[in-house]
Design an enzyme around this catalytic site. Structure first.
Site: not given
Ligand code: SAT
Ligand code: MN
Length: 595
Positions: A70, A211, A220, A240, A262, A264, A287, A379
């Site tokens: 991100r 991405y 998000k 979140h 994110s 963690c 998530d 990922r």
């Molecule tokens: O790239 S994402 O936003 O989907 C993953 C994350 O940062 O939690």
């Molecule tokens: Mn997340």
């Protein structure tokens, strides 16, 4: 292709977008397995992805090295005034931002196909679900959306002639001129990337990145940034948070929603394998949680997604066997390493590293290589239904009633293993002051401590001061039926840098204490920062943690908390008059208790 939708607004928006982006073709996705297979085969043929010999129907993608996470610096909440976006968001005036982005969108899909993806966040037909339509020129996005959301014609049926949808316009920003050869991961340079949200219009415009959260706009962008703004207007919550169900030996169920930044450990906790006898865990989401007050006055949560977009490095049969079982087949891998026998690999995988592999940049790799084999934000995208511990109720239309909220983050020091809020206001204070060391999930420095209230800093679609107030309003509505609030830190280290807590499945011991608190089985000891387990109440049966480590994990470092007060004040001051007085009051009380 003729439009399969009767929705007037939708057809108009698709036409307008096509006029602007000038694709060669328009394709409406039907969400079928046949469609998925056709598209993955097409990407294999064009060299965009590598089929994995060792995992049926699974593919490895390598992104452009500039497009790996991100981009918070390029993410905008474009409200009519800057103050509505608040101090934690980047802001550009909507008129100006749209003009800039239209300049980029103009002709950006030349030489490419424009895919129209009708998707539902939440089970189709759930009272909590919302419909989005993503327009994209990326097949990678189409296939990921197939896994992460419910895509297809069913959604258009629900939408009907005049149903509401959230338009999500996405382009990788890489038109193909006649005769120009495509690259495996086309995208635009960083300064042309824009992840933009117009909450007043429920509109998302994303440009330049392919991405994750930048491009899979249901995640998000819709389910957190836009949804958080909608939720405030409509009186519900978009958070979140992972969602999990724990059942105790007597058969009582507890539903837990936990907010961590994110990378963690949300996915690991969501799929927890309890190490305490007689307790059972089921995963509902890893998530995002959408929560609404139900007819009985309790807070009900659904997982709006249908897949996991999980961090690969560190995932193993040791750390998260259920995740490993979820990704055996039908999985998309991004920026992992490729082994010689046609499997994926990453740092922290089970067993010995391969003697030779191809790294995420496509280069030769051996254990002697300096570079990482997999990118730290590599990922996997896997269907939630493949998770062996997915709850049979994970798609329940009305959701599950939440008993416990957990906040936390990565902190090598200061924060003890667990503490509980004395009441809702105190819990909101804990959430609003949460801090964590930054991770590779965002492009930027890793390991810097930052305040990340409710793990929502990058995801709150409006002024975070108003978001804090929304938490108080929800608590007032929920009253005695509000979930209990806890704060955890799995990441505390000793002065010589060693993890003090084993984490992963052993976290079930901490969750057990929380459930026992909710059912009134155990008391707690009062400390200046909140309630903590009494001697012997944290079930450590079968675990050998040195007494001094345990003492350190449970220590309330009063001096360290005192030393942080100015930072909390600075953090609160950013919100000016939008900071709820109830938060300032909580800080005052904390200062008094610290003495
Ligand atoms: O790239 S994402 O936003 O989907 C993953 C994350 O940062 O939690
Ligand atoms: Mn997340």
């Amino acid at each position: 292709m003729k439009t399969p939708s009767m929705n007037v607004k939708l057809n108009q928006w698709v036409q307008e977008s096509a006029a602007l982006c000038q694709p060669d073709n328009i394709y409406w996705c039907d969400g079928s397995v046949e469609e998925y297979n056709r598209f993955t085969a097409q990407m294999v043929a064009s060299g965009m992805t590598i089929p994995l010999k060792k995992r049926p129907n699974s593919f490895l993608f390598r992104s452009d090295p500039s497009d790996v996470a991100r981009v918070e610096d390029r993410t905008y909440i474009s409200t009519p005034t800057k103050v509505e976006a608040g101090p934690t968001n980047n802001w550009i005036d909507p008129g100006e931002l749209k003009a800039t982005m239209k300049g980029f969108y103009k002709g950006c899909m030349r030489g490419r196909t424009m895919y129209v993806i009708p998707f539902s966040m939440g089970p189709v037909g759930s009272p909590l679900a919302k419909i989005g339509i993503e327009i994209t020129d990326s097949l990678y996005v189409v296939c990921n959306m197939h896994i992460m959301t419910r895509v297809g014609t069913r959604v258009l049926d629900v939408l009907g002639k005049d149903g509401e949808f959230i338009p999500c316009l996405h382009s990788i920003g890489a038109p193909l001129e006649k005769g120009q050869k495509d690259v495996p991961w086309p995208c635009a340079p960083i300064e042309q990337k824009y992840i933009s949200h117009f909450p007043q219009e429920n509109l998302i415009w994303s440009y330049g990145s392919g991405y994750g959260g930048n491009a899979l706009l249901g995640k998000k962008c819709l389910a957190l940034r836009i949804a958080s703004a909608v939720a405030r207007r409509e009186g519900w919550m978009a958070e979140h948070m992972l969602i999990l169900r724990l059942t105790n030996p007597e058969g009582r169920r507890f539903h837990i929603a936990a907010a961590f930044p994110s990378a963690c450990g949300k996915t690991n906790l969501a799929m927890l394998n309890p190490t305490i006898a007689g307790w059972k865990a089921e995963c509902i989401g890893d998530d995002i949680a959408w929560m609404k007050i139900g007819p009985d006055g309790r807070l009900y949560a659904i997982n709006p997604e249908s897949g996991f977009f999980g961090v690969a490095p560190g995932t193993s049969y040791d750390s998260n066997p259920s995740a490993m079982d979820s990704i055996k087949a039908n999985t998309i891998f991004t920026n992992c390493a490729l082994t010689d026998d046609g499997d994926i690999w990453w740092e922290g995988f089970d067993g010995k590293p391969p003697a030779h592999a191809i790294d995420w940049k496509g280069k030769e790799w051996t254990p002697a290589s300096k570079a990482e084999a997999a990118h730290p934000n590599a990922r996997f995208t896997a269907p939630a239904k493949q998770c062996p511990v997915i709850s049979p109720d994970w798609e329940k239309l009305e959701g599950v009633p939440i008993d416990i909220f957990i906040f936390g983050g990565r902190r090598a020091s200061v924060m003890p293993l667990v503490h509980e809020a004395t009441n809702w206001d105190h819990g909101v204070f804990m959430g609003s002051t949460a801090a964590s060391e930054t991770t590779a999930a965002n492009i930027g420095a890793v390991g810097n401590l930052r305040r990340d209230p409710f793990a929502m800093t990058p995801f709150c679609g409006y002024n975070m001061g108003d978001y804090f107030k929304h938490w108080f309003d929800m608590g007032d509505k929920l009253g005695a039926k509000a979930p209990r609030i806890f704060y955890v830190n799995w990441f505390r280290k000793s002065p010589d840098g060693k993890w003090l807590w084993p984490g992963y499945s052993e976290n079930s011991r901490v969750l057990k204490w929380m459930c026992d608190r909710v059912s009134g089985k155990v008391g707690a000891r009062e400390t200046p920062i909140g309630l903590m387990p009494q001697e012997g109440h944290l079930d450590l049966t079968g675990l050998s943690i040195p007494a001094q480590d345990l003492a350190e994990l449970m220590r309330v470092d009063v001096a360290a908390f005192k030393a942080e007060v100015p930072d909390v004040e600075k953090h609160f001051n950013r919100f000016g008059d939008r900071l709820p007085a109830r938060l300032a009051a909580q800080l005052k009380l904390l200062v008094q208790r610290l003495g």
